[in-house]
Write a protein that holds these residues in place. Sequence first.
Motif, PDB file in Angstrom:
ATOM      1  N   THR A 169       0.853  -1.181   0.000  1.00  8.13           N
ATOM      2  CA  THR A 169       0.000   0.000   0.000  1.00  8.13           C
ATOM      3  C   THR A 169       0.893   1.236   0.000  1.00  8.13           C
ATOM      4  N   GLU A 170       0.800   2.012  -1.079  1.00  9.36           N
ATOM      5  CA  GLU A 170       1.668   3.190  -1.210  1.00  9.36           C
ATOM      6  C   GLU A 170       0.947   4.435  -0.723  1.00  9.36           C
ATOM      7  N   THR A 171       1.651   5.249   0.059  1.00  8.43           N
ATOM      8  CA  THR A 171       1.155   6.547   0.488  1.00  8.43           C
ATOM      9  C   THR A 171       2.066   7.624  -0.088  1.00  8.43           C
TER      10      THR A 171
ATOM     11  N   HIS B 238       3.717   0.680   2.549  1.00  7.46           N
ATOM     12  CA  HIS B 238       3.438  -0.217   3.669  1.00  7.46           C
ATOM     13  C   HIS B 238       3.350  -1.639   3.115  1.00  7.46           C
TER      14      HIS B 238
ATOM     15  N   ARG C 217       7.072  -0.586   7.187  1.00  6.84           N
ATOM     16  CA  ARG C 217       7.012   0.602   6.336  1.00  6.84           C
ATOM     17  C   ARG C 217       8.371   0.826   5.695  1.00  6.84           C
TER      18      ARG C 217
END
Length: 401
Positions: A138-140, A145, A155
């Motif tokens: 999961t990219e922010t 993540h 992370r």
Amino acid sequence: MSGSALKDMRILISGAGVGGPALAFWLARRGAEVTVVERAPALRTGGSAVDFRGPTHLGVLELTGVLQDLRELQTHGGAMRFVDKDGRQTFELPADFAGGDVEVYRGDLSRVLYQRSLAPDAGGRVDYVFGDTLTGLTETADAVHAAFEKSADRRFDLVIGADGMHSAVRRLAFGPEEQFVHNLGYCISGWDLPNHLGLGSTALHYNVPGRMAAAGANVRDPGQAKAVFVFATKDTALARAGLDRQKQALRAAFGGLGWQVPALLDSLDQVTELYFDAIARTKPSNYTSGRIALLGDAAWGVTLGGMGVGTAVVGAYVLAGELASAGGEHRTAFAKYEQRMHGYAGRWRKSANPGKFLAPGSRAGLWTRDALFKRKAVQRMLVSSTKSVATEHGLPQYPEP
């Protein structure tokens, strides 16, 4: 540039085969904290011989500090000798075509690169996690993540998929495998066995339409041998089938053939580790997406043939070098990595289907291949073409870390 160009960056690499450890070395040397996750419970020790060709490949190996180690482990690959059902030679391809400038067993290469990544002068910032795999990314705005099958979520600043043709990173971040992997209609399998057949170091290859069986002595341990089988099939699920199903497929495809095939098939009874995969080509249009990048077979692989192993080592050097040159700014670095590697990897990937070369699907195809490659002029052209591709692109220079 100092050795701290990537200081405090946390980078995850999926895959501890060839590209993964090579990249881990270069990233750690430039200050990054590197984690390498590998699905297998330990380094893979098997595999056939792989080769490096030309000054670009050898230059990267020298800079990585492993060229001399690999020279000491060379298999000195011999010719590829093709025989009929009675073991009589039909034609032979020269060692220059089959072996390159430096040839080693894949397992030895992986071990040398792994050890190099953990050497004191690499910075001591590489951690290997075996027996685990990624299950989610999961990219922010400022991180990725990563979720693992067994380990706790973590992370990272960047994630690199060096996990082969069936890359978990590519599947999680780019899309389903079917979008990027084109099966070429063949499967390949290889295994180790005792050399009860008295095979020499020159591998012998036997064909019938759509099938090839090859075997030769282990150069470093003549009491052991290696077998490689290639066969045409439309059953793409075989690459993911279990060991018993794959053995069954080999016996069904090669049962009743001549030469030493019956004895090689009998040796499968004792085999507990079998290399088995579809012959395929990967074709993602991009090697990067956001904070995630692909390296090696995950990005530009062809299961057999070409110069994928050498290109993976070059790609690791380029990716780390561009990240360091950009001070860790991944957008700039990834754009330059894409630009350099699309041109370099794209040239050799244009080669024909290696399955069709090794196991032509018809008697006419076999006759044509044998007649063509018996000609010395054609052999010289083959050797020349591989050398020209290997030397066409120079090695980019980056400041020493």
